[in-house]
Design an enzyme around this catalytic site. Structure first.
Site, PDB file in Angstrom:
ATOM      1  N   CYS A 172      45.813  25.308  48.804  1.00  0.00           N
ATOM      2  CA  CYS A 172      46.742  24.194  48.920  1.00  0.00           C
ATOM      3  C   CYS A 172      46.280  22.926  48.216  1.00  0.00           C
ATOM      4  O   CYS A 172      46.988  21.920  48.232  1.00  0.00           O
ATOM      5  CB  CYS A 172      47.011  23.914  50.390  1.00  0.00           C
ATOM      6  SG  CYS A 172      47.381  25.436  51.265  1.00  0.00           S
ATOM      7  N   HIS A 212      47.797  14.516  53.604  1.00  0.00           N
ATOM      8  CA  HIS A 212      48.047  15.956  53.523  1.00  0.00           C
ATOM      9  C   HIS A 212      49.028  16.311  54.650  1.00  0.00           C
ATOM     10  O   HIS A 212      50.035  16.933  54.408  1.00  0.00           O
ATOM     11  CB  HIS A 212      46.728  16.711  53.644  1.00  0.00           C
ATOM     12  CG  HIS A 212      46.857  18.185  53.411  1.00  0.00           C
ATOM     13  ND1 HIS A 212      47.464  18.704  52.286  1.00  0.00           N
ATOM     14  CD2 HIS A 212      46.477  19.256  54.155  1.00  0.00           C
ATOM     15  CE1 HIS A 212      47.442  20.036  52.357  1.00  0.00           C
ATOM     16  NE2 HIS A 212      46.858  20.391  53.472  1.00  0.00           N
ATOM     17  N   HIS A 219      55.455  22.375  53.307  1.00  0.00           N
ATOM     18  CA  HIS A 219      54.172  22.469  52.624  1.00  0.00           C
ATOM     19  C   HIS A 219      54.337  23.418  51.435  1.00  0.00           C
ATOM     20  O   HIS A 219      54.499  24.617  51.613  1.00  0.00           O
ATOM     21  CB  HIS A 219      53.101  22.972  53.590  1.00  0.00           C
ATOM     22  CG  HIS A 219      51.718  22.975  53.011  1.00  0.00           C
ATOM     23  ND1 HIS A 219      51.446  22.532  51.735  1.00  0.00           N
ATOM     24  CD2 HIS A 219      50.541  23.373  53.527  1.00  0.00           C
ATOM     25  CE1 HIS A 219      50.156  22.655  51.503  1.00  0.00           C
ATOM     26  NE2 HIS A 219      49.581  23.158  52.571  1.00  0.00           N
TER      27      HIS A 219
END
Lengths: 85, 396, 352
Positions: free
Chosen positions: B158, B289, B324
Site C-alpha cells: 500500500c 494514511h 483504500h
C-alpha cells in the site's frame, strides 16, 4: 475415537505448519500464544477459519478469539458449547 | 536552498471522479465514492468498495485501444490518469523521460479470469499469462505512451505509489532523468477483496477513519500520476507544487500489522522532514494514511503524537471518499495534497463522530480554508513499509 | 568527486552448487528448482514454518551477503523480484477459485505481496531502515541496484546497502510459461542450451544478494561502477546504446575485458546478444551463464555474482566461455541482459 483435544492438536499442527511437532508436544492447558506455543495474530486468523470450517462456528470479531484461543482445553470447551457440526 | 522537485502535471481516476476536476468537486461536496460492487465479479456483493463505475470495455474505448489488446484494468485506469497529467504538463516523451509506477497486484484481475483455462492448457488467452506480474501492467502503459527509456515498477503493497513518487523525485535530483511520470495504479480484484476479507479488516459500512468505533477499511480502486521535471526543463512553465521531502522506513514489527507505537511511521515522517529541512511546526496539514482499521489508525495517531506532541497539525483521511486504493493510494493522495495547496483548502474526513479513547485526536471533518504551505502525506503498507512525502506550494 | 561503491559481500542460491565449474549440475527439463541450503541454520523454526521458498532463499542469502561484509544492520534493504511470491499467490488464488470466495485462510494472502521478501528480511534482522522492492520483469534487480547506487551517493555519510534479487518457481504459474512460448516445447539438456536454434528457453529460480558500501575492505570483490535500464531498444540500435553507456562511464569497448551476456537459447531474441558479439565486442572475451542456472527475471544476479568472483579471483570458469578469446587482464566486466526483447540492462563492474 480420538477426543476433541487430540483432534484439535492435529488440525492445529497441520493448519499452522508446525512441522516438527506431535500432538503430545502440546499441553492441554499450555498457552497457545505468547510464551507457550508461540502462535501469533496470523495464526489466530487461521484458527478462526478452522473453527468455521470444522465446527461451523463463525466469529466476526478477531478480538473475540483472544478469549477462546487461550489453550487447547479452552478451545475445546468453546467448541463443545457452540458447534453446529 | 531546497526548492524541491517541481510537479508540472497530474492526473487521476478514482471512485469520486475520472479526472482532477471531478475529484475536486466530489471532495468539495463531501460526496463519497463508496458503493457496492457492480463491475467486480465477486460473490461478496454486500461488501462496500470504492469502485469506478466504468467497465473495462468503456475504459478501452476511452483510450482508443485496438481490439484484442492485453491491457489489464490497472493499465486501463493508469492510462487515463497519465493522459490527463501529460496534457497538463505538455511534456514531450523522449529517451530521457522515465516512468515509475507503483502497483500491488498488477494484472491479477486477468489471471483470476483465465487461471482455470491456463491450468487446463488452453492457449486462447495466453496473451494474459504474464499479466499477473506487475511489470507487465507498467509495460503496457509505457508502450501506449511510447516511453522507451527508464521504466520500472515498485511493489511495496500500500505504499507503492508513494515510493514511486519518492524514487522519481530522487532520480530528478541526482540528474538521472530530466522528466519522469510517477504514481500508482490498482484495480479492485477478487484476490485483494478476499485477501483483506480473510484478514477480517474490511468494514461492512462506510469506513470511519480515526473514529473510536471504526471497524475496518473499504477497498477501492484508482490510478494517479504526477509529472516531475528537472529545474532546467521548466522554462517558465506553471508548477503545481514541489516535492520537498520523502522518507521510507520499516516498522520491522509484524508482517501485516503496524506496531502500537507507530515506530516505522514516525521514522518515515522524521526522515521526510529531514530531507525537506523543515521543523515539525511548518507542517500545515497531514493527509493521513487513515485506512480506518483498528490497528492502523491507532498506530498512526500515536506516531503523530510522538512527532508533533501537543501540536498535531490538521489532518484527515481522504480514504473515506475513495476507499483504500492500495498501491494507488499514495498517488491519489499526492494529487489531493497538491489540490489542497493550490486551492488552500483542507478536504474533510467523512463519517467521523467520536475521537479515539487512546489519543483524543480529532480530524478535520468539514472543508477548511487555510493558508497551506507544506503538506505531509502518509502511506503505509504490509511488510512494515512506511513512507511519508512532503509537498510544498510553489513560490514561483 | 563521485564516491566509489564497493561490493563487499555476495551470495548465491541457484540450480548450481557453488563449485559449479568442476561438476556443473545437468538437468533434462525446461523447469528445474534451485538447490536449497539448510535454511534452519539461518531462520528460526517458528518463522520458517509458513515461509515459501522465495522468502527462505531471500533471508538466507541476505544473511550470507551481510555476514561476508561484516554488516549486521544495513542502512537500506532493496529487493528486486520479477514474479514475487508466486507460491503463496497461487495458493490463495486457487483456494479463492475452488472455494468460491469462502473460508479462505489469510496466511498465503499476507505472504503474496511482492515486498514480503524485503519485509521478512527486515523483520528477521530487526532493521527499520529504508526498504523498497522493485518488480520490473528482467530489470527488477537492476532497478534495485539503481536505487542502491543513489542511496550511497546521495549522502556523504558512510553507508551500507543490502541489495538483491529473488524469484521462485510455483507449480502452476511457472508451467503457464509453456503456453505462451516462453519455454522450449521439448525438454533439453540445460548445458546444451546455447546450441539451441529454437524459440523459448528454460527456467529456474534463485536468490542473489550483495552488500554495497562506499568503503573498501579486505573482502571487497569489485567496484560497482554503473547500471542502466532501457525498456525497449530497436535491434539495430543495440551497439549504439551500449556505446552511449560506455561513453557515459568514460570507457571504451576495448577496455572491457569480459562481457557477460544473457543468451538464453531463444532464437527470437538472442540476436541482441549476437549483434554485440559480432560487432562491438568481437574481440572481447564473451561469457554466458543461463545454460547453468536457467532464465528468470532476477537471474542476472548470478551473472553479477560470477563477475564478482571473477574479478576477485582473477580467473574465469571455463564453463562460462562463449568464445575462445582470453583476456590479457581482468579489470572491467560488463553485464548485458534482456528478456523477450524488453527490459534491457547494463551493469559495469571494475576490479578493486
Amino acid at each position: 475415537m480420538i477426543n476433541l483435544q487430540t483432534e484439535l492438536k492435529e488440525s492445529i499442527i497441520e493448519q499452522l505448519n508446525l512441522e516438527d511437532m506431535e500432538p503430545a508436544d502440546i499441553g492441554n492447558d499450555e498457552p497457545l500464544f505468547g510464551d507457550g506455543l508461540g502462535l501469533d495474530s496470523i495464526d489466530a486468523l487461521e484458527l478462526i477459519v478452522l473453527l468455521e470450517k470444522d465446527y461451523g462456528i463463525k466469529l466476526t470479531d478477531p478480538a473475540q478469539s483472544r478469549e477462546i484461543f487461550v489453550s487447547i482445553n479452552k478451545m475445546a470447551e468453546f467448541i463443545e458449547a457452540n458447534r453446529t457440526k | 536552498m531546497n526548492r524541491g522537485v517541481a510537479v508540472t502535471g497530474m492526473g487521476i481516476i478514482s471512485a469520486i471522479g475520472n479526472n482532477t476536476e471531478a475529484n475536486y468537486r466530489s471532495l468539495l461536496s463531501k460526496e463519497s465514492g463508496i458503493s457496492f460492487p457492480e463491475i467486480l465479479n465477486t460473490t461478496h456483493k454486500n461488501i462496500p468498495v470504492g469502485e469506478i463505475k466504468f467497465s473495462n470495455k468503456s475504459l478501452t474505448e476511452a483510450s482508443e485501444l485496438p481490439k484484442g489488446h492485453s491491457f489489464t484494468r490497472a493499465a486501463l485506469l493508469g492510462s487515463i490518469a497519465i493522459k490527463e497529467a501529460l496534457e497538463q504538463s505538455k511534456v514531450k516523451i523522449d529517451a530521457e523521460t522515465g516512468f515509475i509506477s507503483g502497483t500491488s497486484v498488477g494484472g491479477i484481475d486477468a489471471t483470476e479470469n483465465h487461471f482455470k483455462e491456463f491450468t487446463e492448457g488452453k492457449t486462447e488467452n495466453n496473451r494474459f499469462i504474464r499479466s499477473q506480474h506487475p511489470g507487465f501492467t507498467t509495460e503496457k502503459i509505457a508502450g501506449h505512451f511510447g516511453i522507451t527509456g527508464f521504466v520500472s515498477t515498485i511493489s511495496t503493497a500500500c505504499s507503492s505509489g508513494a515510493n514511486a513518487i519518492m524514487m522519481g523525485a530522487r532520480m530528478i535530483k541526482t540528474g538521472k532523468l530530466k522528466r519522469v511520470i510517477v504514481g500508482g495504479t490498482d484495480c479492485l480484484t477478487k484476490f485483494t477483496l478476499n485477501g483483506f476479507n480473510s484478514l477480517m479488516i474490511l468494514s461492512d459500512k462506510h469506513c470511519r477513519s480515526f473514529d473510536e468505533n471504526r471497524n475496518g477499511l473499504n477497498l477501492g480502486e484508482g490510478a494517479a500520476y504526477l509529472i516531475l521535471e528537472a529545474e532546467e526543463e521548466l522554462k517558465g512553465k506553471p508548477v503545481l507544487g514541489r516535492i520537498m521531502g520523502y522518507g521510507n522506513a520499516n516498522d520491522a514489527f509484524h508482517q501485516t500489522a503496524s506496531s502500537e507505537n507507530g515506530e516505522g511511521a514516525l521514522l518515515a515522517m522524521q526522515e521526510a522532514l529531514k530531507i525537506a529541512k523543515l521543523k515539525t511546526g511548518k507542517i500545515d496539514y497531514i493527509n493521513a494514511h487513515g485506512t480506518a482499521t483498528k490497528n492502523n489508525d491507532l498506530s498512526e495517531s500515536r506516531a503523530l503524537q510522538r512527532l508533533f506532541g501537543e501540536n498535531v497539525p490538521d489532518f484527515s483521511s481522504t480514504k473515506t471518499f475513495t476507499g483504500h486504493t492500495l498501491a494507488a493510494a499514495g498517488a491519489l493522495e499526492a494529487v489531493y495534497s497538491l489540490l489542497s495547496l493550490n486551492k488552500q483548502q483542507i478536504f474533510p474526513n467523512l463519517n467521523f463522530s467520536r475521537t479515539m479513547n487512546e489519543t483524543g485526536l480529532e480530524p478535520v471533518t468539514e472543508l477548511k480554508e487555510k493558508k497551506l504551505d507544506f503538506i505531509l502525506s502518509n502511506s503505509f503498507g504490509f511488510g512494515g513499509n512506511c513512507t511519508s512525502l512532503i509537498f510544498a506550494k510553489d513560490e514561483g | 568527486m563521485k564516491a566509489k561503491i564497493y561490493i563487499n559481500g555476495i551470495s548465491s542460491i541457484s540450480a548450481q552448487n557453488l563449485d559449479s565449474e568442476a561438476n556443473p549440475v545437468s538437468y533434462h527439463k525446461t523447469i528445474f528448482p534451485a538447490i536449497s541450503p539448510n535454511y534452519k541454520e539461518f531462520i528460526k523454526p517458528m518463522a520458517l514454518r509458513r515461509m515459501s521458498k522465495a522468502i527462505k532463499m531471500g533471508i538466507t542469502s541476505a544473511k550470507v551477503a551481510l555476514s561476508e561484509a561484516k554488516i549486521e544492520i544495513p542502512d537500506a534493504i532493496i529487493t528486486g523480484t520479477g514474479e514475487g511470491c508466486k507460491q503463496d499467490t497461487e495458493r490463495f488464488l486457487e483456494n479463492l477459485l475452488d472455494q468460491d470466495e469462502e473460508l479462505l485462510s489469510p496466511t498465503s494472502f499476507i505472504q503474496s505481496t511482492h515486498n514480503t521478501i524485503g519485509g521478512q528480511i527486515a523483520l528477521n534482522l530487526g532493521c527499520k531502515n529504508y526498504n523498497v522492492t522493485y518488480t520490473q520483469n528482467s530489470a527488477s534487480l537492476e532497478s534495485a541496484f539503481l536505487d542502491a547506487e543513489m542511496q550511497l551517493l546521495e549522502t556523504s555519510e558512510n553507508k551500507s546497502v543490502l541489495v538483491g534479487g529473488v524469484d521462485e518457481l510455483s507449480e502452476k504459474i511457472t508451467q503457464f510459461k509453456s503456453l505462451d512460448g516462453q519455454l522450449k516445447s521439448v525438454d533439453i539438456h540445460n548445458l546444451d542450451l546455447l546450441k539451441e536454434d529454437s524459440p523459448g528457453t528454460i527456467t529456474s529460480e534463485g536468490s542473489h544478494f550483495f552488500t554495497l558500501s562506499t568503503e573498501k575492505n579486505n573482502n571487497s570483490y569489485a567496484e560497482f561502477k554503473d547500471v542502466s535500464i532501457k525498456n525497449s531498444i530497436q535491434p539495430e540500435k543495440i551497439n549504439e546504446e551500449v556505446e552511449i553507456f560506455l561513453i557515459k562511464n568514460n570507457i571504451n569497448a576495448a577496455a572491457i575485458d569480459a562481457v557477460i551476456f544473457g543468451n538464453n537459447g531463444d532464437n527470437r531474441y538472442d540476436h541482441y546478444y549476437k549483434n554485440l558479439q559480432q560487432n562491438l565486442f568481437k574481440n572481447t572475451t564473451q561469457l554466458a551463464y543461463k545454460h547453468l542456472v536457467g532464465d528468470y527475471d532476477t537471474v542476472s544476479g548470478f551473472a553479477l555474482y560470477s563477475a564478482c568472483k571473477i574479478l576477485k579471483n582473477g580467473r574465469i570458469p571455463s564453463i562460462m566461455n562463449l568464445n575462445s578469446s582470453t583476456p590479457k587482464k581482468l579489470k572491467n566486466i560488463l553485464i548485458y541482459n534482456q528478456y523477450l526483447g524488453r527490459d534491457h540492462s547494463l551493469i559495469l563492474l571494475s576490479a578493486v
